[in-house]
Scaffold this motif. Sequence first.
Motif, short mmCIF file in Angstrom:
data_model
loop_
_atom_site.label_atom_id
_atom_site.label_comp_id
_atom_site.label_asym_id
_atom_site.label_seq_id
_atom_site.Cartn_x
_atom_site.Cartn_y
_atom_site.Cartn_z
N ALA A 75 0.85 -1.19 0.00
CA ALA A 75 0.00 0.00 0.00
C ALA A 75 0.88 1.24 0.00
O ALA A 75 1.98 1.24 0.58
CB ALA A 75 -0.90 0.01 1.23
N TYR A 76 0.43 2.29 -0.66
CA TYR A 76 1.17 3.55 -0.70
C TYR A 76 0.19 4.69 -0.53
O TYR A 76 -0.90 4.67 -1.10
CB TYR A 76 1.89 3.72 -2.05
N SER A 77 0.56 5.69 0.26
CA SER A 77 -0.29 6.88 0.27
C SER A 77 0.26 7.83 -0.80
O SER A 77 1.41 8.27 -0.73
CB SER A 77 -0.32 7.54 1.65
N THR A 78 -0.55 8.06 -1.80
CA THR A 78 -0.11 8.82 -2.96
C THR A 78 -0.86 10.13 -3.04
O THR A 78 -1.73 10.43 -2.21
CB THR A 78 -0.40 8.03 -4.25
N SER A 79 -0.52 10.90 -4.07
CA SER A 79 -1.19 12.18 -4.27
C SER A 79 -2.69 11.99 -4.54
O SER A 79 -3.47 12.93 -4.42
CB SER A 79 -0.53 12.92 -5.43
N LYS A 80 -3.09 10.79 -4.91
CA LYS A 80 -4.52 10.53 -5.14
C LYS A 80 -5.08 9.57 -4.10
O LYS A 80 -5.99 8.77 -4.39
CB LYS A 80 -4.73 9.96 -6.54
N GLY A 81 -4.55 9.60 -2.91
CA GLY A 81 -5.05 8.72 -1.85
C GLY A 81 -4.33 7.39 -1.82
O GLY A 81 -3.32 7.21 -2.49
N GLU A 82 -4.84 6.46 -1.01
CA GLU A 82 -4.15 5.20 -0.85
C GLU A 82 -4.29 4.33 -2.10
O GLU A 82 -5.38 4.18 -2.64
CB GLU A 82 -4.68 4.44 0.37
N MET A 83 -3.18 3.78 -2.54
CA MET A 83 -3.14 2.94 -3.73
C MET A 83 -2.37 1.66 -3.41
O MET A 83 -1.52 1.65 -2.53
CB MET A 83 -2.41 3.66 -4.86
#
Lengths: 414, 290
Positions: B90-98
């Motif tokens: 999981a990654y917290s990205t500029s568009k939320g969690e992905m």
Amino acid sequence: MKKKTMSNTDYTLTGNTTSLSAWQFLREELKPKGRWLTPFNVISLPIMLAGLILIVIRFWKGIGSITNLTQEVPWGLWIGFDVVTGVAFAGGAYVITFMVYILNMKQYHSIVRVTVLNGFLAYVFYAGALLLDLGRPWNVINPIIGNSFGTSSVLFLVAWHFLLYMIAELIEFSPAVAEWLGARRARKILSGMTLGAVIFGITLSTLHQSGLGALFLMAKDKIHPLWYSEFIPIMFFVSSIFAGLSMVIFEGSVSHRVFSDQISEKKHIAHNKILHGLSKVCAVALFAYFTLNVLVFVHEKRWGLLNSPMGYWYLTEMIGFVLLPMVLFFVSYRKQNILLIRIASLVTMIGIIINRLNVTVIGFKWDAAQHYYPSWMEITVTLAVIFTEIWIFRWIITRMPVLRDSPAWAKEQS
Amino acid sequence: MSIDRRDFFKVLGVTGVTLATGKRLGAAPGMESRQEFYGMLYDSTRCAGCQGCEFACAEANGLPTPDLQDLPVAGIERKANETRRTVINAYSTSKGEMYLKRQCMHCNDPACAAACLTRAMYKTHDGSVIWRGDKCMGCRYCMVSCPFDVPKFEYFSANPKIEKCDMCYERIKEGKMPACAENCPTEAIIFGKRRELLAIARKRIHDNPGTYYDHIYGEHEAGGTGLLYLSAVPFEELGLKTTLQKSSYPALTKGFLYAVPSIFVLWPALLLGLQQATKDNNHNEEEDHE
Ligand code: SF4
Ligand code: SF4
């Protein structure tokens, strides 16, 4: 002449001159010679024993049980030091045979045998160290017998060259064995094969010395950019010249002290002249290597990388361990200073260790969160391998005509 | 600097190869032009992070069942290892969690296979890169060479294996899909011919310009890979290496390997010539040679 007769080289196996049977002869030769409780033995024996135990554990419980290797750093001290650095040091054999047999510089003839022996043992033991590092060593047979040739693999090339080169060096050394056994006919035949073996050996060395560097070409994103370039193979080849010769100088200086009873007066004096000659070659090779490094550095525009810890480390290597020994070799050659030559060779050797480890271990995944450091057990096994090699070296030196002169009959032959 | 080693080697190589063996050095098995490889398309925007693929993979390959507590959490990089061939992170990205699935990329021209001196690592005609235990000698050169750090080694075994995704090679042969693709409830992983997958990926990007980041990871990376990625955000936000070269990794050693046969031909001749030329030079120095 005085010292020569102390040894057993005048026995002959074929029996007419002495009455020793072959088996008595072998039993005699297998016995240790000289004192047992030397400082070297006292230090090396326990380490060799510990190494042996560790090797048993390694084959029983797996490589991870005694090494610090990880999934990201699959090659550590055993490859980076034992194999990659060890083989660079063994490069002396091809350089010296090149000088003596190809360029016919006969003044170096007296050190050919000991250098070839050293090279041969280095390959045997460092290839041996490679086996320790193989997870499934029984399958090493696959790329050899040819049921699975990975011809696109640099490692395939390197492995084969190790094998062939060992044979070439064995042939180059074999006249000494024949002299030891008193096998006159065999010596004649084997000596006749020397030039062929030398030419083959030099060709193989060119390729696998550079091949060891080429092994890392695909690890482009893993090795620090200061040490990675498409020129690694050429760098490894050029540096193997002075790495090997520094080893020859170092080994020669030690041997002349430790085995002084084996060496005739004449050779002692000649040896200093040899060292001078070698220091000149080293200086030139170091100069070529340094120039290459500068060219690559400028070509790849690496200025921005210098101002970082790895950059300082790179500068240390280049200035302290390439430029400095180069100057030392030049000066020692001009001033005819033996001590300085020895110091220069020592600095060069340290530099080679640093360089090879920088490519294979220190600069490999330099940016990873978790760094690899060899475990004390890996270091012990490495030391055990080195000590065992020295033991075998000593065993051969004290028995075969390596440092001392060949028996009279052998000289008549050639 | 004007030395162009590559060109130099190329010339040497071409002469040498023809001279020495008359045969080209093992070109990597099946470049794409010659073969239609299978591949997989993983669409991170569809992935729910349920780890169904992890469980399916473990079951299909006889690996230990994944730990139920070990969930993907942003900020923690879970890694594949000798007990699991694929992981969801999981990654917290500029568009939320992905989420992002990691596994072997099944490169078109795999570094691992080029590195392998026993051809234990092998690119099959289907496109899967497989490991064959009866050949492998455990040298781990594949691990050193793989730009994605995929192959894993059993460090604590007396008979260690290399563990890596083989795109369910056996299942493909039986006409089935890889276990992960078959078991993905959201169809985030689809299996098919690489060419078709690329077309699907392009269409998705084209049809949903707001949703996707305009890049198919794996189309060109490392010379093209069998596993293709789609995502809503730039791929470095999902922990993928975006600095990899676009050409294949084995190409890096070609120059060296091509030069080998020519050196084998040229060197001995050269050495012999030198030996003859210097033969009579040094008679004054022959002190050691009675
Ligand atoms: S990702 Fe690594 S292991 Fe997988 S095919 Fe490519 S080089 Fe081989
Ligand atoms: S570890 Fe096995 S599969 Fe990997 S390169 Fe070595 S022999 Fe090939």
